[in-house]
Enzyme design. Structure first.
Site, PDB file in Angstrom:
ATOM      1  N   GLU A  25     -36.923  14.634  -9.982  1.00 43.26           N
ATOM      2  CA  GLU A  25     -38.270  15.763 -10.227  1.00 43.26           C
ATOM      3  C   GLU A  25     -37.601  16.802 -10.201  1.00 43.26           C
ATOM      4  O   GLU A  25     -37.619  17.114  -8.564  1.00 43.26           O
ATOM      5  CB  GLU A  25     -38.856  14.885  -9.475  1.00 43.26           C
ATOM      6  CG  GLU A  25     -40.527  15.043 -10.497  1.00 43.26           C
ATOM      7  CD  GLU A  25     -41.912  15.493  -8.812  1.00 43.26           C
ATOM      8  OE1 GLU A  25     -42.888  15.456  -9.304  1.00 43.26           O
ATOM      9  OE2 GLU A  25     -41.266  14.883  -7.692  1.00 43.26           O
ATOM     10  N   ASP A  45     -37.860  11.519  -6.412  1.00 46.17           N
ATOM     11  CA  ASP A  45     -38.807  12.603  -6.155  1.00 46.17           C
ATOM     12  C   ASP A  45     -38.692  13.860  -5.625  1.00 46.17           C
ATOM     13  O   ASP A  45     -37.450  13.976  -4.526  1.00 46.17           O
ATOM     14  CB  ASP A  45     -39.030  12.022  -5.280  1.00 46.17           C
ATOM     15  CG  ASP A  45     -40.885  12.903  -4.848  1.00 46.17           C
ATOM     16  OD1 ASP A  45     -41.791  12.213  -5.547  1.00 46.17           O
ATOM     17  OD2 ASP A  45     -41.596  13.038  -3.082  1.00 46.17           O
TER      18      ASP A  45
HETATM   19  C1  GLO Z   1     -44.769  14.408  -6.843  1.00 42.60           C
HETATM   20  C2  GLO Z   1     -44.860  13.218  -6.427  1.00 42.60           C
HETATM   21  C3  GLO Z   1     -46.135  13.224  -5.695  1.00 42.60           C
HETATM   22  C4  GLO Z   1     -45.926  12.667  -4.129  1.00 42.60           C
HETATM   23  C5  GLO Z   1     -45.262  13.876  -3.802  1.00 42.60           C
HETATM   24  C6  GLO Z   1     -45.089  13.493  -2.520  1.00 42.60           C
HETATM   25  O1  GLO Z   1     -44.199  15.493  -6.796  1.00 42.60           O
HETATM   26  O2  GLO Z   1     -44.960  12.141  -7.885  1.00 42.60           O
HETATM   27  O3  GLO Z   1     -47.020  12.441  -6.182  1.00 42.60           O
HETATM   28  O4  GLO Z   1     -46.983  13.290  -3.251  1.00 42.60           O
HETATM   29  O5  GLO Z   1     -44.354  14.120  -4.554  1.00 42.60           O
HETATM   30  O6  GLO Z   1     -43.471  12.689  -1.877  1.00 42.60           O
END
Ligand code: GLO
Length: 539
Positions: A268, A199
């Site tokens: 990500e 993430d």
């Molecule tokens: C996207 C994530 C999102 C979270 C964020 C904080 O960036 O999948 O759902 O809210 O990253 O962890």
């Protein structure tokens, strides 16, 4: 032998909304186990499960208070072992989410850290003094709205949170933090997971000098799945993420994964230049295996946009491996987002599945995408996502893509998701698109999805070949996938009107076996129905 992740189709499960097994209105690990044969029937290679760790659920699991335990709402560690076991028995890999850049404010590390300025964990988060006038240390903003700094009275200091106030950022400049984080990651490697979706992985490091981010001119602000009137879009995020040191941490992650052969990382990445960062983070064979692109999760829908995006990444990402997605738990579902008239069009859903499954790279598909679900409409009273509550009504947040999976059609209670009131309502339109309904219909989006997944698997050229675009006008998107002596032509009609396409190569084997394509060849002229697609080996 190509490594398993290359060309893999990864099915994303959002556990809260997949299947509830104990009737508390929230999906759980046992629910996933109960549906594992359904996942197998899709023909996917792996499952990525969004976070199920112990969490106060302020961001529905992306705020973790214990990295080594399962939140009771989802089950326990035995359930997880069972899930891995059942998945592996069926030759399905398990990828879990790791949220490393921040913890929950209820994590013991933070509870200790915030106590005073000289404890064991004092330097584990990003603490800074107020400016002389009492305001925050700099101008950084939170993605979820407002400033990125929160005052902590116990320490008389501010702490950094790139996301919610309840998601304080860890201080990766501190080697003890890096070590502790990697030990948590290794805990899951020992449990036998096959990889990690990382993430917001470019958010680990911040600029140690805490320099202000520069302002971004109005014409440069684009919403990346978030509200365009979110002030976050008003800045260049040069200093609160994607710092040079972050790359070294990617190397540390890879070194750890290398100790567990076959395990992979999917990062990500959303930075000011995400494609460049993706290339950087995946090159050299000593960093991430795959970069997850946001580029096709936007509102842009045209053959030019898709071609330019994929081509640019191809050029930059020399050795790295991309992973494409049209949907996930953060953005409006693709069937609505790219709808041409506001309605779900099954032919378009099938074509998009075929397109995604034909791109070079790995592919993530989000639960419900195989059913062609549209964005659910969730009333303000039912909203759960703090992001949506903050920006309502201009931006409704992420609940519309997180409503429960519809398993049963007819009048089955909550579409078979749960016998209790679900945490988010089941969309009534989704009930007609339920798994049990589509399963029986040879012509359904679900069965087209299965057909394309099997098709992709059968053709090494789609899994491993390179990609070369043909210069086409809207609304046609066309490319060749080539591996050794084999070239497959792939053509897609992105619009709801009949189109033609002129072939310049000779068809050696047309793929008439695919029943969801809606295109016929007449000499070298391809006649395509609205949202048709076509595949053939050519010379
Ligand atoms: C996207 C994530 C999102 C979270 C964020 C904080 O960036 O999948 O759902 O809210 O990253 O962890």
């Amino acid at each position: 032998q190509q490594q398993w992740y290359k060309g893999a189709v990864i099915y994303q499960v959002y556990p809260r909304s997949f299947q509830d097994s104990n009737n508390d209105g929230i999906g759980d690990l046992k629910g996933i186990i109960n549906r594992i044969d359904y996942i197998k029937s899709l023909g996917v290679d792996a499952i990525w499960i969004s976070p199920f760790f112990k969490s106060p659920m302020k961001d529905f699991g992306y705020d973790i208070s214990d990295y080594r335990d399962i939140d009771p709402i989802f089950g326990d560690l035995n359930d997880f072992d069972e899930l891995i076991d059942q998945a592996h028995k069926r030759d399905i890999k398990i990828i879990i989410d790791q949220v490393l850049s921040h913890t929950s404010d209820q994590h013991q590390w933070f509870l200790d850290s915030r106590e005073n300025q000289n404890n064991d964990k004092a330097d584990w988060y990003v603490w800074a003094d107020a400016k002389e006038d009492g305001t925050a240390p700099n101008n950084w903003l939170s993605i979820f709205g407002g400033g990125a700094w929160q005052w902590e009275p116990r320490r008389g200091q501010y702490y950094l949170h790139n996301f919610l106030t309840e998601q304080p950022d860890l201080n990766f400049h501190n080697p003890d933090v890096r070590k502790a984080v990697l030990e948590n990651v290794e805990f899951w490697l020992k449990k036998g997971v096959d990889g990690f979706r990382l993430d917001a992985i470019n958010f680990c490091y911040h600029d140690a000098q805490l320099r202000d981010n520069p302002a971004k001119p109005k014409d440069k602000r684009q919403g990346r799945g978030f509200s365009e009137d979110n002030p976050y879009a008003f800045q260049y995020h040069y200093y609160n993420n994607t710092q040079p040191e972050n790359i070294e941490f990617m190397q540390d992650i890879r070194a750890l994964l290398n100790k567990y052969p076959g395990t992979v990382s999917l990062g990500e990445i959303s930075s000011e230049d995400s494609l460049a960062t993706m290339a950087e983070y995946t090159q050299g064979g000593d960093k991430l295996h795959m970069g997850y692109s946001f580029e096709l999760l936007t509102d842009d829908y045209s053959s030019e946009y898709i071609r330019e995006t994929v081509q640019t990444l191809e050029q930059r990402m020399t050795e790295g491996w991309p992973c494409w997605a049209f949907s996930n738990h953060d953005v409006e579902r693709v069937a609505s987002r790219w709808s041409q008239n506001g309605e779900i069009n099954p032919a378009q859903c099938k074509m998009l599945t075929a397109l995604l499954a034909s791109l070079r790279g790995s592919v993530c598909m989000y639960q419900g995408e195989e059913l062609g679900l549209g964005e659910a409409s969730v009333a303000f009273e039912d909203l759960q996502d703090p992001y949506g509550i903050t920006f309502w009504p201009n931006f409704k947040g992420r609940d519309g893509c997180r409503t429960p999976m519809p398993w049963e059609g007819n009048n089955t209670q909550n579409a078979g998701f749960s016998a209790a009131k679900p945490w988010l309502p089941v969309d009534s339109a989704h009930t007609q698109q339920a798994v049990s309904v589509q399963d029986k219909d040879a012509n359904s989006i679900l069965n087209a999805y299965r057909e394309f997944m099997a098709w992709r698997k059968q053709h090494t050229v789609l899994l491993a070949g390179d990609i070369k675009f043909i210069d086409t006008a809207e609304p046609i998107l066309a490319f060749y996938r080539t591996l050794n002596e084999q070239t497959m032509l792939c053509v897609f009609n992105l619009a709801d009107s009949n189109q033609t396409f002129e072939l310049t190569k000779t068809v050696t084997e047309a793929h008439d076996s695919l029943s969801h394509c809606n295109a016929t060849l007449d000499g070298n002229k391809l006649n395509m129905s609205g949202f048709g697609c076509y595949f053939a080996f050519v010379k």
